[in-house]
Design a protein around this motif. Structure first.
Motif, PDB file in Angstrom:
ATOM      1  N   ASN A   1      -3.933  -1.662  -6.232  1.00 30.38           N
ATOM      2  CA  ASN A   1      -5.113  -0.413  -6.092  1.00 30.38           C
ATOM      3  C   ASN A   1      -4.595   0.971  -5.766  1.00 30.38           C
ATOM      4  N   CYS A   2      -3.451   1.059  -5.454  1.00 31.45           N
ATOM      5  CA  CYS A   2      -2.509   2.271  -5.056  1.00 31.45           C
ATOM      6  C   CYS A   2      -2.868   3.311  -6.387  1.00 31.45           C
TER       7      CYS A   2
ATOM      8  N   TRP B   1      -1.495   6.760   0.361  1.00 30.30           N
ATOM      9  CA  TRP B   1      -3.076   6.886   0.333  1.00 30.30           C
ATOM     10  C   TRP B   1      -3.807   5.581   0.829  1.00 30.30           C
ATOM     11  N   ALA B   2      -3.550   4.544   0.614  1.00 31.15           N
ATOM     12  CA  ALA B   2      -3.839   3.164   0.965  1.00 31.15           C
ATOM     13  C   ALA B   2      -3.599   2.899   2.270  1.00 31.15           C
TER      14      ALA B   2
ATOM     15  N   SER C   1       1.014  -1.164   0.052  1.00 30.71           N
ATOM     16  CA  SER C   1      -0.045  -0.007  -0.064  1.00 30.71           C
ATOM     17  C   SER C   1       0.928   0.970   0.046  1.00 30.71           C
TER      18      SER C   1
ATOM     19  N   TRP D   1      -9.254  11.432   5.361  1.00 26.72           N
ATOM     20  CA  TRP D   1     -10.501  10.321   5.523  1.00 26.72           C
ATOM     21  C   TRP D   1     -11.477  10.296   6.657  1.00 26.72           C
TER      22      TRP D   1
ATOM     23  N   LYS E   1      -9.408  -0.457  -1.953  1.00 30.44           N
ATOM     24  CA  LYS E   1      -8.561   0.740  -1.916  1.00 30.44           C
ATOM     25  C   LYS E   1      -7.302   0.279  -1.261  1.00 30.44           C
TER      26      LYS E   1
ATOM     27  N   TYR F   1      -5.837   5.201   4.602  1.00 29.61           N
ATOM     28  CA  TYR F   1      -7.265   4.700   4.539  1.00 29.61           C
ATOM     29  C   TYR F   1      -7.337   3.566   5.525  1.00 29.61           C
TER      30      TYR F   1
END
Length: 265
Positions: free
Chosen positions: A223-224, A95-96, A92, A138, A218, A99
């Motif tokens: 998914n990054c 951002w991930a 990750s 977030w 996410k 989250y």
């Protein structure tokens, strides 16, 4: 007051090496410890607990070995620790990661209402400084980064002094909120014998992505939204040039000519 400190297990600063073939950090066989900047975040959380009462929880995201930094947190004075561990988190980006930590914070908050989240300003393995501000985004909580001093912590808000490009500014943030601190804020304490014993007995609460209700779309490297294309240690060449001359004026003139030849001026 309930404070949540975010910590990370990273390679010790003098052991950080990069694989020349993959461009990734070499972590296997490398001694790890708590990210140095997170030590100050944890210390400030414990200091606030001692001043105001309440408790300090600590959360980390990482592989099984990351449990060590949580037990270290107990040894330093934390009360409860949480580990986010799941292959879904692997690779990750910030951002991930932020989250996942925000979802973990939401679950902690459901158990015991959080007033304040404290992060170190950055980590020594990526140096982005993103995590604190991104967690606040977030969660939708107020945020202050580069905090060097807590001016006042009351029942409903905290007032902090933060570094800026031009100097400093003082901000008052209502609870719940997130701050990221710099090293000037405190001096991490030495682990006590009592703390070390408590660390050995401490229960580490471990959660997966499903446990915290995270959207796996996410999480993880696939998914990054950002990619590390290449990572490398800069090459350092020692090419010192001694400017000779009979006196200072002559040396200065030769230095100017040398700078012009190399198109520095």
């Amino acid at each position: 007051m309930h404070i949540l400190a975010c910590v990370k297990q990273t390679p010790k600063s003098d052991n950080v090496k990069i694989d020349p073939a993959t461009g990734c950090l070499i972590r296997s066989g490398v001694e790890s410890a708590m990210n140095p900047f997170d030590e100050y975040a944890l210390e400030e959380a414990i200091c606030l607990k001692e001043q105001l009462g309440g408790s300090v929880s600590v959360i980390t995201m990482g592989p099984p070995a990351a449990e060590n930094v949580l037990r270290d947190s107990i040894a330093r004075g934390a009360d409860k620790v949480y580990q986010l561990g799941d292959t879904a988190f692997a690779g990750s980006d910030t951002w991930a990661t932020s989250y996942a930590l925000s979802k973990g914070a939401e679950k902690v908050n459901a158990e015991n209402k959080i007033d304040l989240i404290i992060c170190g300003k950055q980590t020594n393995d990526s140096d982005t400084g993103h995590i604190g501000p991104q967690i606040s985004a977030w969660l939708g909580w107020p945020n202050a980064a580069f905090v060097r001093r807590v001016v006042k912590a009351g029942d409903k808000s905290i007032t902090v002094e933060r570094l800026t490009e031009d100097g400093t500014e003082v901000l008052e943030l209502p609870y719940p909120c997130v701050i990221s601190v710099v090293k000037e804020i405190s001096n991490p304490r030495v682990r006590s014998v009592k703390g070390r014993m408590a660390a050995k007995r401490a229960e580490v609460t471990k959660w997966t992505a499903d446990d915290i209700g995270a959207d796996k779309g996410k999480l993880g490297v696939k998914n990054c939204p950002t990619r590390v294309v290449k990572s490398f240690a800069p090459k350092r060449d020692a090419n010192a040039v001694v400017v000779e001359g009979a006196n200072g004026k002559e040396k200065a003139a030769k230095l100017v000519e040398l700078l012009k030849e190399n198109k520095y001026i």
